[in-house]
Design a protein around this motif. Structure first.
Motif, PDB file in Angstrom:
ATOM      1  N   GLY A  50       0.774  -1.226   0.000  1.00  0.00           N
ATOM      2  CA  GLY A  50       0.000   0.000   0.000  1.00  0.00           C
ATOM      3  C   GLY A  50       0.806   1.277   0.000  1.00  0.00           C
ATOM      4  N   LYS A  51       2.145   1.192   0.063  1.00  0.00           N
ATOM      5  CA  LYS A  51       2.991   2.373   0.077  1.00  0.00           C
ATOM      6  C   LYS A  51       3.666   2.545  -1.278  1.00  0.00           C
ATOM      7  CE  LYS A  51       3.983   2.011   5.029  1.00  0.00           C
ATOM      8  NZ  LYS A  51       5.056   1.882   6.063  1.00  0.00           N
ATOM      9  N   PRO A  52       3.651   3.764  -1.846  1.00  0.00           N
ATOM     10  CA  PRO A  52       4.240   3.950  -3.175  1.00  0.00           C
ATOM     11  C   PRO A  52       5.752   3.744  -3.176  1.00  0.00           C
ATOM     12  CG  PRO A  52       3.688   6.065  -2.200  1.00  0.00           C
ATOM     13  CD  PRO A  52       3.118   5.018  -1.288  1.00  0.00           C
ATOM     14  N   VAL A  53       6.236   3.115  -4.242  1.00  0.00           N
ATOM     15  CA  VAL A  53       7.675   2.905  -4.447  1.00  0.00           C
ATOM     16  C   VAL A  53       8.177   3.872  -5.514  1.00  0.00           C
ATOM     17  CG1 VAL A  53       9.448   1.256  -5.134  1.00  0.00           C
ATOM     18  CG2 VAL A  53       7.468   0.476  -3.789  1.00  0.00           C
ATOM     19  N   PHE A  54       7.545   3.848  -6.691  1.00  0.00           N
ATOM     20  CA  PHE A  54       7.900   4.779  -7.766  1.00  0.00           C
ATOM     21  C   PHE A  54       6.761   4.861  -8.755  1.00  0.00           C
ATOM     22  CE2 PHE A  54      10.029   0.799  -9.455  1.00  0.00           C
ATOM     23  CZ  PHE A  54       9.251   0.625 -10.585  1.00  0.00           C
ATOM     24  N   VAL A  55       6.849   5.854  -9.633  1.00  0.00           N
ATOM     25  CA  VAL A  55       5.987   5.956 -10.809  1.00  0.00           C
ATOM     26  C   VAL A  55       6.881   5.956 -12.029  1.00  0.00           C
ATOM     27  CG1 VAL A  55       4.372   7.390 -12.118  1.00  0.00           C
ATOM     28  CG2 VAL A  55       4.127   7.174  -9.624  1.00  0.00           C
ATOM     29  N   TYR A  56       6.595   5.064 -12.983  1.00  0.00           N
ATOM     30  CA  TYR A  56       7.290   5.074 -14.269  1.00  0.00           C
ATOM     31  C   TYR A  56       6.438   5.897 -15.235  1.00  0.00           C
ATOM     32  CZ  TYR A  56       9.597   3.717 -18.558  1.00  0.00           C
ATOM     33  OH  TYR A  56      10.272   3.758 -19.752  1.00  0.00           O
ATOM     34  N   ASN A  57       7.016   6.979 -15.744  1.00  0.00           N
ATOM     35  CA  ASN A  57       6.309   7.867 -16.672  1.00  0.00           C
ATOM     36  C   ASN A  57       6.513   7.375 -18.099  1.00  0.00           C
ATOM     37  OD1 ASN A  57       5.287  10.138 -14.887  1.00  0.00           O
ATOM     38  ND2 ASN A  57       7.437  10.013 -14.287  1.00  0.00           N
ATOM     39  N   TYR A  58       5.515   6.683 -18.612  1.00  0.00           N
ATOM     40  CA  TYR A  58       5.612   6.147 -19.973  1.00  0.00           C
ATOM     41  C   TYR A  58       4.953   7.064 -20.989  1.00  0.00           C
ATOM     42  CZ  TYR A  58       0.750   4.574 -19.362  1.00  0.00           C
ATOM     43  OH  TYR A  58      -0.602   4.524 -19.151  1.00  0.00           O
ATOM     44  N   GLY A  59       3.994   7.868 -20.546  1.00  0.00           N
ATOM     45  CA  GLY A  59       3.383   8.840 -21.440  1.00  0.00           C
ATOM     46  C   GLY A  59       4.223  10.099 -21.518  1.00  0.00           C
ATOM     47  N   MET A  60       3.908  10.959 -22.476  1.00  0.00           N
ATOM     48  CA  MET A  60       4.645  12.211 -22.640  1.00  0.00           C
ATOM     49  C   MET A  60       4.132  13.209 -21.611  1.00  0.00           C
ATOM     50  SD  MET A  60       6.810  11.519 -24.989  1.00  0.00           S
ATOM     51  CE  MET A  60       7.451  13.105 -25.504  1.00  0.00           C
ATOM     52  N   VAL A  61       5.023  13.621 -20.702  1.00  0.00           N
ATOM     53  CA  VAL A  61       4.656  14.415 -19.533  1.00  0.00           C
ATOM     54  C   VAL A  61       5.096  15.864 -19.717  1.00  0.00           C
ATOM     55  CG1 VAL A  61       4.954  14.668 -17.039  1.00  0.00           C
ATOM     56  CG2 VAL A  61       4.885  12.373 -18.061  1.00  0.00           C
ATOM     57  N   LEU A  62       4.226  16.792 -19.335  1.00  0.00           N
ATOM     58  CA  LEU A  62       4.565  18.215 -19.359  1.00  0.00           C
ATOM     59  C   LEU A  62       3.923  18.880 -18.152  1.00  0.00           C
ATOM     60  CD1 LEU A  62       5.944  20.530 -20.965  1.00  0.00           C
ATOM     61  CD2 LEU A  62       3.707  20.964 -22.002  1.00  0.00           C
ATOM     62  N   ALA A  63       4.714  19.565 -17.351  1.00  0.00           N
ATOM     63  CA  ALA A  63       4.191  20.267 -16.186  1.00  0.00           C
ATOM     64  C   ALA A  63       3.641  21.628 -16.593  1.00  0.00           C
ATOM     65  CB  ALA A  63       5.290  20.440 -15.134  1.00  0.00           C
ATOM     66  N   ALA A  64       2.671  22.100 -15.829  1.00  0.00           N
ATOM     67  CA  ALA A  64       2.059  23.401 -16.107  1.00  0.00           C
ATOM     68  C   ALA A  64       3.113  24.497 -16.052  1.00  0.00           C
ATOM     69  CB  ALA A  64       0.953  23.677 -15.092  1.00  0.00           C
ATOM     70  N   GLY A  65       3.029  25.409 -17.008  1.00  0.00           N
ATOM     71  CA  GLY A  65       3.924  26.558 -17.035  1.00  0.00           C
ATOM     72  C   GLY A  65       5.209  26.335 -17.804  1.00  0.00           C
TER      73      GLY A  65
END
Length: 307
Positions: A50-65
């Protein structure tokens, strides 16, 4: 195809006869502590108990700004220490191209054209398909096929495998196996020539530490390093500090099977918290079809002050 199967996996279906009536008996495996879960259309989260280890970003990610040119994929963020401290950073204004745990090169050449996967200029690193999502009691395995693209043309095939081991004693081991192979034409990669820094390759961008650079500890095989490093020669390096009020850090290890070990240079920064095994450094190498470059790294995520 979605391969994110539950660990309540069907093991057997048998036929049982009771008064001429055929009954079916289903046997399930017990669920494991590791679970993969998709987060929207861009991220795959791994958790343990139940505790997060990591997130693998497979999609194209863009942060606001941030400009569209900074959109990217194929890296880990967020990544957590066993005590829950967030260890990685992404889209920080000081170096917006830095991204969690990633593998990227600033100088990539193919067919006389140059691009920069490090700064996300010209060429892109993109997801192609899942190869495996496996969970067990002691570890999980994520295997991904990516590509380096010039527009729609893929010129490098990239395979990334990440083994995440169960946390024990305040530590968690992540093992990375990365394979890079030219699709049909030679591809040259090299670290940056600017200032003869030579950086490029496997990277860990750390989250801000409480107290900043003055409270950030970089430790190598030679002990605590008071100064930053550029092309410093080490088999491993780690950063420790206090993250969101929790003492934690991570060690990155080059491995004996890697070319250049144990004398590959390292980029090490106290201020913004950065470790990079700078391979191939200032000497270019050429990726060939049918001859994959295989690089392996070990990352230990730890609670406490490491050492």
């Amino acid at each position: 195809m979605n391969e994110n199967f539950s660990r309540r996996t069907l093991l057997a279906i048998g036929a049982v006869t009771a008064g001429g009536l055929v009954l079916r008996k289903t046997v399930y495996a017990a669920p494991t502590p590791f679970v993969f879960r998709e987060l929207g259309a861009t991220g795959l989260e791994l958790s343990e108990s139940g505790k997060p280890v990591f997130v693998y970003n497979y999609g194209m990610v863009l942060a606001a700004g941030f400009p569209e040119t900074m959109r990217r994929s194929s890296y880990l963020h967020p990544v957590y220490a066993p005590n829950g401290a967030l260890l990685t950073d992404d889209f920080n204004p000081d170096h917006p191209h830095h991204r969690g745990i990633s593998w990227m090169w600033p100088e990539v050449s193919v067919d006389g054209k140059k691009g920069d996967i490090w700064m996300v200029k010209g060429f892109q690193q993109r997801f192609v398909r899942w190869r495996a999502r496996e969970t067990g009691n002691a570890q999980s395995r994520l295997a991904v096929e990516n590509g380096w693209f010039d527009g729609d043309r893929r010129f490098v095939k990239e395979d990334a495998e990440i083994l995440a081991h169960a946390a024990s004693g305040g530590r968690r081991l992540l093992e990375f196996t990365l394979r890079f192979e030219a699709v049909d034409r030679p591809v040259q990669i090299v670290g940056t020539a600017e200032g003869k820094k030579g950086f490029g390759g496997f990277c860990f961008r750390f989250a801000p530490r409480d107290g900043g650079a003055a409270k950030t500890v970089i430790r190598t095989d030679r002990g605590i390093s008071k100064a930053d490093g550029v092309m410093s020669r080490h088999p491993w390096a780690e950063i420790a500090g206090t993250f969101q009020g929790k003492t934690a850090g991570a060690r990155v290890e080059d491995t004996p099977s890697n070319p250049g070990y144990p004398n590959n240079g390292w980029l090490m920064r106290h201020g913004f918290g950065f470790l990079n095994v700078s391979y191939p450094g200032l000497q270019p190498i050429t990726l060939q079809a049918g001859k994959p470059l295989v690089l392996k790294y070990r990352v230990t995520l730890f609670s406490g002050d490491g050492g």
